[in-house]
Design a protein around this motif. Structure first.
Motif, PDB file in Angstrom:
ATOM      1  N   VAL A   2       0.867  -1.174   0.000  1.00  0.00           N
ATOM      2  CA  VAL A   2       0.000   0.000   0.000  1.00  0.00           C
ATOM      3  C   VAL A   2       0.907   1.229   0.000  1.00  0.00           C
ATOM      4  CG1 VAL A   2      -1.743   1.310   1.273  1.00  0.00           C
ATOM      5  CG2 VAL A   2      -1.797  -1.201   1.289  1.00  0.00           C
ATOM      6  N   VAL A   3       0.603   2.197  -0.856  1.00  0.00           N
ATOM      7  CA  VAL A   3       1.383   3.437  -0.910  1.00  0.00           C
ATOM      8  C   VAL A   3       0.478   4.605  -0.524  1.00  0.00           C
ATOM      9  CG1 VAL A   3       2.789   4.978  -2.335  1.00  0.00           C
ATOM     10  CG2 VAL A   3       2.853   2.506  -2.741  1.00  0.00           C
ATOM     11  N   THR A   4       0.816   5.243   0.593  1.00  0.00           N
ATOM     12  CA  THR A   4       0.045   6.414   1.005  1.00  0.00           C
ATOM     13  C   THR A   4       0.725   7.651   0.425  1.00  0.00           C
ATOM     14  OG1 THR A   4       1.296   6.581   3.072  1.00  0.00           O
ATOM     15  CG2 THR A   4      -0.744   5.314   3.127  1.00  0.00           C
ATOM     16  N   GLY A   5      -0.043   8.460  -0.264  1.00  0.00           N
ATOM     17  CA  GLY A   5       0.504   9.639  -0.915  1.00  0.00           C
ATOM     18  C   GLY A   5       0.239  10.901  -0.119  1.00  0.00           C
ATOM     19  N   PRO A  17      -0.452   6.567 -16.162  1.00  0.00           N
ATOM     20  CA  PRO A  17      -0.041   5.161 -16.163  1.00  0.00           C
ATOM     21  C   PRO A  17       0.637   4.721 -14.858  1.00  0.00           C
ATOM     22  CG  PRO A  17       1.615   6.453 -17.285  1.00  0.00           C
ATOM     23  CD  PRO A  17       0.519   7.424 -16.888  1.00  0.00           C
ATOM     24  N   LEU A  18       0.988   5.644 -13.971  1.00  0.00           N
ATOM     25  CA  LEU A  18       1.709   5.211 -12.767  1.00  0.00           C
ATOM     26  C   LEU A  18       0.781   4.444 -11.826  1.00  0.00           C
ATOM     27  CD1 LEU A  18       3.949   8.344 -12.141  1.00  0.00           C
ATOM     28  CD2 LEU A  18       4.570   6.204 -13.239  1.00  0.00           C
ATOM     29  N   LYS A  19      -0.351   5.048 -11.466  1.00  0.00           N
ATOM     30  CA  LYS A  19      -1.352   4.365 -10.609  1.00  0.00           C
ATOM     31  C   LYS A  19      -0.680   3.698  -9.408  1.00  0.00           C
ATOM     32  CE  LYS A  19      -4.797   1.892 -12.267  1.00  0.00           C
ATOM     33  NZ  LYS A  19      -5.534   0.980 -13.157  1.00  0.00           N
ATOM     34  N   ARG A  20       0.183   4.419  -8.744  1.00  0.00           N
ATOM     35  CA  ARG A  20       0.921   3.752  -7.669  1.00  0.00           C
ATOM     36  C   ARG A  20       0.747   4.436  -6.326  1.00  0.00           C
ATOM     37  NH1 ARG A  20       0.809   0.667  -5.266  1.00  0.00           N
ATOM     38  NH2 ARG A  20       2.133  -1.088  -4.757  1.00  0.00           N
ATOM     39  N   ILE A  21      -0.259   5.308  -6.210  1.00  0.00           N
ATOM     40  CA  ILE A  21      -0.576   5.924  -4.916  1.00  0.00           C
ATOM     41  C   ILE A  21      -1.999   5.522  -4.565  1.00  0.00           C
ATOM     42  CG2 ILE A  21      -0.994   8.123  -3.742  1.00  0.00           C
ATOM     43  CD1 ILE A  21       1.330   9.301  -5.259  1.00  0.00           C
ATOM     44  N   MET A  33      -0.334   8.431   7.740  1.00  0.00           N
ATOM     45  CA  MET A  33      -1.212   7.314   7.348  1.00  0.00           C
ATOM     46  C   MET A  33      -0.416   6.033   7.134  1.00  0.00           C
ATOM     47  SD  MET A  33      -4.006   9.012   4.823  1.00  0.00           S
ATOM     48  CE  MET A  33      -5.021   7.553   4.705  1.00  0.00           C
ATOM     49  N   ALA A  34       0.797   6.184   6.581  1.00  0.00           N
ATOM     50  CA  ALA A  34       1.642   4.995   6.411  1.00  0.00           C
ATOM     51  C   ALA A  34       1.945   4.381   7.766  1.00  0.00           C
ATOM     52  CB  ALA A  34       2.944   5.368   5.689  1.00  0.00           C
ATOM     53  N   HIS A  35       2.244   5.226   8.734  1.00  0.00           N
ATOM     54  CA  HIS A  35       2.553   4.724  10.075  1.00  0.00           C
ATOM     55  C   HIS A  35       1.341   4.000  10.675  1.00  0.00           C
ATOM     56  CE1 HIS A  35       3.894   4.309  14.079  1.00  0.00           C
ATOM     57  NE2 HIS A  35       3.263   5.357  14.577  1.00  0.00           N
ATOM     58  N   GLY A  36       0.179   4.652  10.632  1.00  0.00           N
ATOM     59  CA  GLY A  36      -1.027   4.033  11.199  1.00  0.00           C
ATOM     60  C   GLY A  36      -1.377   2.728  10.507  1.00  0.00           C
ATOM     61  N   GLY A  56       5.095   5.164   2.526  1.00  0.00           N
ATOM     62  CA  GLY A  56       4.524   6.513   2.520  1.00  0.00           C
ATOM     63  C   GLY A  56       5.359   7.439   1.663  1.00  0.00           C
ATOM     64  N   MET A  57       4.705   8.340   0.938  1.00  0.00           N
ATOM     65  CA  MET A  57       5.421   9.313   0.111  1.00  0.00           C
ATOM     66  C   MET A  57       5.064  10.722   0.541  1.00  0.00           C
ATOM     67  SD  MET A  57       5.186   7.879  -3.736  1.00  0.00           S
ATOM     68  CE  MET A  57       5.922   9.372  -4.364  1.00  0.00           C
ATOM     69  N   VAL A  58       6.065  11.605   0.495  1.00  0.00           N
ATOM     70  CA  VAL A  58       5.837  13.004   0.828  1.00  0.00           C
ATOM     71  C   VAL A  58       6.888  13.837   0.088  1.00  0.00           C
ATOM     72  CG1 VAL A  58       7.310  12.902   2.903  1.00  0.00           C
ATOM     73  CG2 VAL A  58       5.497  14.611   2.775  1.00  0.00           C
TER      74      VAL A  58
END
Ligand code: SF4
Ligand code: SF4
Length: 232
Positions: A2-5, A17-21, A33-36, A56-58
């Protein structure tokens, strides 16, 4: 996984085409959110019986705005999320404003340049890596290593936004149609310069920043330096 954006130009990664968040909620939410989710996943899985990694991404600007608190909580609560700071050295989405990491105030005066890595260390992160996102091999290896480790990671993916620096990374590329097998793998990069028109893969040279990522993903060697392209 799971990738949280989070909120930034990279939010576009939610679309093809990325569809990765997978989630976008608020500034700093990519970290918290990544942490939780990672703590919940550790306790009870993600609900469908599968065990998933949580990433998680930031962005750099958002990290300084409200990403640091979540990072501290990851260390404090013994979390294991992998956090990627996509650091393009500016606040790209809202117009290239300065931020505490750029070394200039909003009025353009020289000031402190806060370090993302130092904040990571101050938050108690033991695993911190800095990668050049154009170095696809090293970046992929770092990500794999972090995902396999079951420990929290802070990965800083750093390269300045070419629209901000107004300079290309390298010479423009073109597609050698005789070598192109039309596998469309390069389209998955999401590069706005790569077009699929009339059953041909082409590079729009006015949009190409010369990053060479297309050369690295094409297994058939179809990308080449464009004729008459300026140097780096
Ligand atoms: S990855 Fe290479 S071979 Fe595949 S479509 Fe793109 S240019 Fe053609
Ligand atoms: S060199 Fe970079 S910007 Fe140019 S077409 Fe290839 S991936 Fe896109």
């Amino acid at each position: 996984m799971v990738v949280t954006g989070d909120i930034g130009c990279y939010s576009l990664g939610v679309f093809p085409p990325l569809k990765r968040i997978d989630t976008i909620l608020c500034m700093g939410g990519g970290v918290s959110m990544a942490h939780g989710m990672q703590i919940a996943e550790r306790m009870q899985g993600t609900g469908d019986g599968k065990r998933r990694k949580i990433v998680g991404m930031v962005g750099d600007s958002t990290f300084f705005h409200s990403g640091i608190t979540g990072l501290l909580d990851i260390s404090y609560n013994k979390g294991a999320a992998v956090i990627i700071v996509v650091d393009n050295r500016t606040t790209a989405m809202t117009g290239h404003q300065e931020h505490p990491g750029t070394g200039r105030t909003l009025m353009g005066e020289q000031t402190i340049s806060a370090s993302i890595e130092d904040f990571g260390r101050a938050c108690g992160m033991k695993n911190i890596a800095t990668v050049d996102p154009y170095d696809l091999k090293a970046t992929t290896e770092t990500l794999r290593h972090a995902l396999d480790s079951n420990e929290p990671w802070l990965i800083v993916s750093r390269s300045p936004c070419p629209l901000y620096t107004k300079s290309n990374v390298g010479p423009a590329r073109q597609v050698n149609q005789e070598l192109c097998k039309k596998c469309k793998l390069c389209l998955r990069l999401g590069c706005p310069a790569i077009e699929y028109i009339n059953d041909e893969i082409r590079v729009n040279e006015t949009l190409c920043g010369g990053c060479a990522l297309c050369e690295k993903v094409c297994k058939d060697g179809a990308f080449e330096t464009a004729r008459g392209a300026c140097g780096e």
